[in-house]
Write a protein that holds these residues in place. Structure first.
Motif, short mmCIF file in Angstrom:
data_model
loop_
_atom_site.label_atom_id
_atom_site.label_comp_id
_atom_site.label_asym_id
_atom_site.label_seq_id
_atom_site.Cartn_x
_atom_site.Cartn_y
_atom_site.Cartn_z
N ARG A 128 30.43 40.61 44.59
CA ARG A 128 29.87 39.33 45.04
C ARG A 128 28.78 38.84 44.08
O ARG A 128 28.06 39.64 43.50
N GLY A 129 28.70 37.52 43.97
CA GLY A 129 27.65 36.95 43.14
C GLY A 129 28.21 36.11 42.01
O GLY A 129 29.42 35.84 41.93
N ASP A 130 27.34 35.68 41.13
CA ASP A 130 27.72 34.81 40.01
C ASP A 130 28.67 35.54 39.06
O ASP A 130 28.34 36.61 38.55
N ALA A 131 29.83 34.94 38.82
CA ALA A 131 30.84 35.58 37.99
C ALA A 131 30.36 35.78 36.56
O ALA A 131 30.59 36.83 35.95
N GLY A 132 29.67 34.77 36.02
CA GLY A 132 29.20 34.87 34.65
C GLY A 132 28.29 36.07 34.44
O GLY A 132 28.34 36.75 33.42
N GLU A 133 27.45 36.35 35.43
CA GLU A 133 26.55 37.50 35.35
C GLU A 133 27.30 38.81 35.60
O GLU A 133 27.05 39.81 34.92
N ASN A 134 28.22 38.78 36.55
CA ASN A 134 28.93 40.02 36.91
C ASN A 134 29.96 40.46 35.87
O ASN A 134 30.26 41.64 35.77
N ILE A 135 30.48 39.51 35.10
CA ILE A 135 31.37 39.90 34.00
C ILE A 135 30.62 40.81 33.04
O ILE A 135 31.15 41.82 32.56
N LEU A 136 29.37 40.45 32.77
CA LEU A 136 28.58 41.22 31.80
C LEU A 136 28.24 42.62 32.31
O LEU A 136 27.84 43.49 31.52
N ARG A 137 28.40 42.86 33.60
CA ARG A 137 28.12 44.17 34.17
C ARG A 137 29.35 45.09 34.17
O ARG A 137 29.26 46.26 34.54
N GLN A 138 30.49 44.56 33.74
CA GLN A 138 31.72 45.36 33.72
C GLN A 138 31.77 46.22 32.47
O GLN A 138 31.17 45.91 31.45
N SER A 139 32.52 47.30 32.56
CA SER A 139 32.68 48.20 31.42
C SER A 139 34.15 48.61 31.31
O SER A 139 34.94 48.37 32.23
N GLY A 140 34.50 49.23 30.21
CA GLY A 140 35.89 49.62 30.00
C GLY A 140 36.72 48.42 29.58
O GLY A 140 36.21 47.33 29.31
N ARG A 141 38.03 48.64 29.50
CA ARG A 141 38.95 47.60 29.06
C ARG A 141 39.85 47.14 30.21
O ARG A 141 40.26 47.95 31.04
N PHE A 142 40.16 45.86 30.20
CA PHE A 142 41.06 45.30 31.20
C PHE A 142 42.36 44.88 30.53
O PHE A 142 42.35 44.24 29.48
N ASP A 143 43.47 45.23 31.16
CA ASP A 143 44.79 44.86 30.63
C ASP A 143 45.12 43.41 30.92
O ASP A 143 45.90 42.78 30.19
N LEU A 144 44.55 42.89 31.99
CA LEU A 144 44.85 41.52 32.40
C LEU A 144 43.61 40.90 33.04
O LEU A 144 42.92 41.57 33.82
N VAL A 145 43.36 39.65 32.70
CA VAL A 145 42.26 38.88 33.31
C VAL A 145 42.86 37.61 33.89
O VAL A 145 43.62 36.90 33.22
N PHE A 146 42.54 37.34 35.15
CA PHE A 146 43.00 36.11 35.79
C PHE A 146 41.78 35.27 36.14
O PHE A 146 40.91 35.71 36.89
N ILE A 147 41.72 34.05 35.58
CA ILE A 147 40.60 33.15 35.79
C ILE A 147 41.01 32.02 36.72
O ILE A 147 41.93 31.25 36.42
N ASP A 148 40.33 31.92 37.85
CA ASP A 148 40.61 30.86 38.82
C ASP A 148 39.34 30.59 39.61
O ASP A 148 39.28 30.79 40.82
N ALA A 149 38.34 30.12 38.90
CA ALA A 149 37.02 29.89 39.51
C ALA A 149 36.49 28.54 39.03
O ALA A 149 37.27 27.61 38.84
N ALA A 150 35.18 28.43 38.82
CA ALA A 150 34.58 27.15 38.42
C ALA A 150 35.16 26.68 37.09
O ALA A 150 35.00 27.33 36.06
N LYS A 151 35.86 25.54 37.11
CA LYS A 151 36.60 25.07 35.94
C LYS A 151 35.69 24.78 34.74
O LYS A 151 36.07 25.00 33.60
N GLY A 152 34.50 24.30 35.03
CA GLY A 152 33.58 23.99 33.94
C GLY A 152 33.05 25.21 33.23
O GLY A 152 32.42 25.10 32.17
#
Length: 230
Positions: A128-152
């Motif tokens: 939960r929380g701001d996606a822009g901030e929480n992305i930076l808290r992730q680690s490791g590698r992702f095989d797939l990213v799906f973006i469907d949030a604030a368009k701007g």
């Protein structure tokens, strides 16, 4: 007792109807009955409560891409009620792990309630929380990213997920054509100009980058699928 038996039969009949409806609508028959019923319920809930969920044409491209990739680690930006989350889970690797980011506590609560009723509950983490901030808290590698949030925020999301993306990963972004304004000739209303400008920037980022092969699916509201080369 007879009434109970009748109710059970009606319940099972309703489950079968909803399962068949999901399979017919989404052109898939791979989902077990319980999951199909849950997805049908979520779709009805989303439509009744004006929750933005991926449309049928976009969903078809999403599930086809996920089934082709079979990702083991997924980052979803924009959970809503978890509708696309469960479709990704059903088409990913058997041991897929999904981290899904949602700003709204209300939506996160709704998603949590639905996801707990699925067999994928232990494989999905809602942050939960701001996606822009929480992305930076992730680690490791992702095989797939799906973006469907604030368009701007799509360009910012892409810049932030890029270091987390596997060398052969894929990024999927929904609504990139935004009501036809992004590639259309119609004048863009003033209140939407920043969104349209940012989505055009996003499309440029993924189509002009030699590391990616991007296809823009124009059915629905536009879905961009960007495959990263090794």
């Amino acid at each position: 007792m007879k009434s109970d038996v009748k109710d059970d039969k009606e319940y099972e009949s309703d489950k079968k109807y909803k399962a068949d409806k999901v399979n017919k609508d989404d052109k898939y028959d791979k989902y077990d009955k319980d999951l199909a019923v849950l997805l049908a319920e979520m779709k009805e809930y989303g439509e009744a409560n004006h929750v933005p969920i991926i449309n049928a044409k976009g969903l078809h491209v999403l599930t086809e891409t996920v089934a082709q990739k079979r990702p083991r680690r997924v980052l979803e930006i924009g959970t809503a009620i978890g509708y696309s989350t469960l479709y990704i889970a059903a088409n990913g690797a058997d041991d897929v792990e999904i981290v899904t980011l949602e700003l709204s506590d209300e939506r996160a609560d709704e998603a949590e309630g639905f996801i707990k009723r699925s067999r994928f509950a232990g494989q999905i983490t809602i942050v939960r929380g701001d996606a822009g901030e929480n992305i930076l808290r992730q680690s490791g590698r992702f095989d797939l990213v799906f973006i469907d949030a604030a368009k701007g925020q799509y360009p910012d999301y892409f810049r932030k997920v890029y270091p987390l993306l596997a060398e052969d990963g894929v990024v999927i972004a929904d609504n990139v054509l935004f009501r036809g304004y992004v590639r259309g000739s119609e004048p863009v209303p003033r209140r939407l100009r920043t969104i349209v400008k940012r989505l055009r920037e996003y499309i440029g980022m993924v189509t002009e980058n030699d590391e990616f092969r991007t296809e823009i699916h124009e059915d629905g509201d536009g879905l961009a699928v960007s495959w990263r080369y090794r």
